[in-house]
Design an enzyme around this catalytic site. Structure first.
Site, mmCIF file in Angstrom:
data_model
loop_
_atom_site.group_PDB
_atom_site.id
_atom_site.type_symbol
_atom_site.label_atom_id
_atom_site.label_comp_id
_atom_site.label_asym_id
_atom_site.label_seq_id
_atom_site.Cartn_x
_atom_site.Cartn_y
_atom_site.Cartn_z
ATOM 1 N N LYS A 70 0.837 -1.211 0.000
ATOM 2 C CA LYS A 70 0.000 0.000 0.000
ATOM 3 C C LYS A 70 0.870 1.259 0.000
ATOM 4 O O LYS A 70 0.609 2.196 -0.758
ATOM 5 C CB LYS A 70 -0.931 -0.019 1.222
ATOM 6 C CG LYS A 70 -1.947 -1.160 1.187
ATOM 7 C CD LYS A 70 -2.947 -1.081 2.320
ATOM 8 C CE LYS A 70 -2.311 -1.379 3.667
ATOM 9 N NZ LYS A 70 -1.849 -2.790 3.756
ATOM 10 N N THR A 164 -5.681 -1.294 7.078
ATOM 11 C CA THR A 164 -5.727 -2.744 7.224
ATOM 12 C C THR A 164 -7.095 -3.195 7.716
ATOM 13 O O THR A 164 -7.357 -4.392 7.785
ATOM 14 C CB THR A 164 -4.642 -3.220 8.208
ATOM 15 O OG1 THR A 164 -4.802 -2.517 9.453
ATOM 16 C CG2 THR A 164 -3.255 -2.931 7.660
ATOM 17 N N ARG A 223 6.692 -7.951 1.731
ATOM 18 C CA ARG A 223 7.561 -7.361 2.753
ATOM 19 C C ARG A 223 8.321 -8.451 3.504
ATOM 20 O O ARG A 223 9.525 -8.330 3.761
ATOM 21 C CB ARG A 223 6.740 -6.521 3.733
ATOM 22 C CG ARG A 223 7.596 -5.884 4.843
ATOM 23 C CD ARG A 223 6.711 -5.185 5.862
ATOM 24 N NE ARG A 223 5.983 -4.079 5.264
ATOM 25 C CZ ARG A 223 4.927 -3.496 5.826
ATOM 26 N NH1 ARG A 223 4.465 -3.941 6.988
ATOM 27 N NH2 ARG A 223 4.323 -2.486 5.233
#
Length: 348
Positions: A70, A164, A223
Site C-alpha cells: 500500500k 488494514t 515485505r
C-alpha cells in the site's frame, strides 16, 4: 524520486541501512510492481485519465493486510503524477488542527498519503470530508457565541488512504474516495518474481529452488519475502555460500526459526500451547496469551490471522482450537475423541 543503489549502502549504520535497503527494493513505477493485477490495471486507468485531463488524480483508498504494497503504491502514484508526496499516519492526526495544518501547506497536485487512516480522530475525519470534496476547510476562530468560521481554500490534492481494517472507516469517508482497491495475498509464483527482482538489486546468486523455498515461507507477503531474502543473504555471506540453492535457503531460514510454512516462534508457541497443554482446546484468548508470554492483542493481531488462514487454528464461540492440520504440522498425535464442546477454558 531518487534511485538508491543498494550496493552504495554498505557500511552505513545498521538501522539506516535496513530502512534504506527496504526503500531501494520498492518498485518505482506501476509497470515494475509485481502482483495485484486488477488493482494495477484499474489504478493505471485512473492515473492516465488524470494526466490527460491535467488535473489532480481522484482520491485513492487502498485496503488489505500489512506488507502487500500500500505504501509503495502511494509512492508510485506520486511518481506517476510527477507530484510531491507528503506522508503521515492516522494515529498522528488526533486533532482537527493537526489535519488543517497539513492540508493548508499542500501544493497544487500534491499527494497526501495517510497510513492507517481508520485511526484518525473523529473531528479530523469530519474536517477531511469537506477537504476531499470541496478542497476547503473551515477554521473556527474564537470561542462560544463569538466564534467565527473562516473558510480556507486548499490547493487541489490527491489523498491516498491506506487501511488494514476498512470496516472501521466511516461510510461518509469511505464514499468520498474516487477509487478503492483491495490488495490480496500474493501467490508463491508472484513472490518468486518479487524475490528475483530484489535478488538482482542485491547482487545475490539464487537458484530457482532457492526462490521457491524462500517464497514458500513468506506468508504470501512481499515485505516478509524481502526481509527473509536479506536474512538469507546474511547467512550466505557468513557461510561463504556464493549461490543460494534450496538447501542453503532452508538452512538459513531454519536458523532464523522460520519453518516450512512460514511459522515463527510466536506462531509455533501458540499451537504448541494449545496442543500440549490443553489437548487442542478450546482455550480462551487471554489464557493463551499468558501461556505464550505475549499481550492478548499481539496474539490476536499478529499470530492468529495467519494461523487461521492456513487452517491451523480455528476461532469458536467457546475459544481457540487447534485443527488436525496443526497436530500434523507439529508432528504430534491428536488425542482420541477430541470434542470442542467439552472442557472449555473460559476467559473471565
Amino acid at each position: 524520486m531518487s534511485s538508491t543503489d543498494p550496493r552504495d549502502l554498505v557500511g552505513t549504520a545498521p538501522a539506516v541501512e535496513e530502512k534504506a535497503l527496504e526503500a531501494a527494493l520498492r518498485p518505482k513505477a506501476l509497470d515494475d510492481f509485481v502482483g495485484q493485477a486488477t488493482v494495477r490495471t484499474q489504478l493505471s486507468l485512473v492515473l492516465q485519465s488524470s494526466r490527460i485531463r491535467q488535473t489532480a488524480a481522484d482520491h485513492v483508498l487502498l485496503s488489505g493486510p500489512p506488507g502487500l504494497g500500500k505504501t509503495t503504491l502511494a509512492m508510485i502514484i506520486a511518481a506517476e503524477m510527477q507530484a510531491a508526496l507528503r506522508i503521515t499516519s492516522g494515529p498522528a492526526i488526533q486533532h482537527a488542527g493537526d489535519l488543517a495544518a497539513i492540508l493548508s501547506s499542500l501544493t497544487d497536485g500534491e499527494v497526501l498519503f495517510i497510513d492507517e487512516i481508520h485511526r484518525m480522530s473523529r473531528p479530523a475525519e469530519e474536517m477531511l470530508y469537506i477537504a476531499m470534496e470541496d478542497f476547503r476547510v473551515d477554521i473556527i476562530v474564537g470561542k462560544g457565541a463569538g466564534a467565527t468560521s473562516i473558510p480556507l481554500e486548499l490547493a487541489p490534492f490527491t489523498l491516498v488512504g491506506a487501511t488494514t481494517r476498512a470496516g472501521l472507516l466511516p461510510g461518509p469517508l469511505r464514499d468520498r474516495f474516487g477509487f478503492t482497491g483491495h490488495l490480496e495475498y500474493y501467490s508463491p509464483e508472484e513472490l518468486q518474481k518479487v524475490l528475483r527482482r530484489s535478488a538482482g538489486m542485491l547482487e545475490m546468486q539464487v537458484t530457482a529452488g532457492g526462490f521457491v523455498e524462500i517464497s514458500s515461507r513468506s506468508r504470501g507477503t512481499p515485505r516478509i519475502a524481502n526481509r527473509l531474502l536479506r536474512r538469507v543473504r546474511d547467512w550466505a555471506l557468513v557461510h561463504e555460500v556464493n549461490e543460494v540453492d534450496r538447501a542453503a535457503a532452508s538452512a538459513a531460514l531454519d536458523t532464523y526459526e522460520v519453518d516450512s510454512l512460514g511459522l515463527d516462534r510466536l506462531d509455533r508457541a501458540v499451537l504448541e500451547a494449545l496442543c500440549t497443554k490443553f489437548r487442542g482446546g478450546p482455550v480462551g484468548l487471554s489464557t493463551l496469551a499468558i501461556l505464550v508470554g505475549e499481550e492478548t492483542e499481539t496474539v490476536e493481531t499478529v499470530a492468529e490471522p495467519y494461523l487461521v488462514r492456513e487452517g491451523l487454528l480455528a476461532r469458536t464461540p467457546r475459544g481457540r482450537i487447534a485443527t488436525d492440520a496443526a497436530w500434523e504440522h507439529l508432528g504430534l498425535t491428536a488425542p482420541p475423541q477430541r470434542d470442542e464442546q467439552t472442557s472449555p477454558l473460559w476467559d473471565e
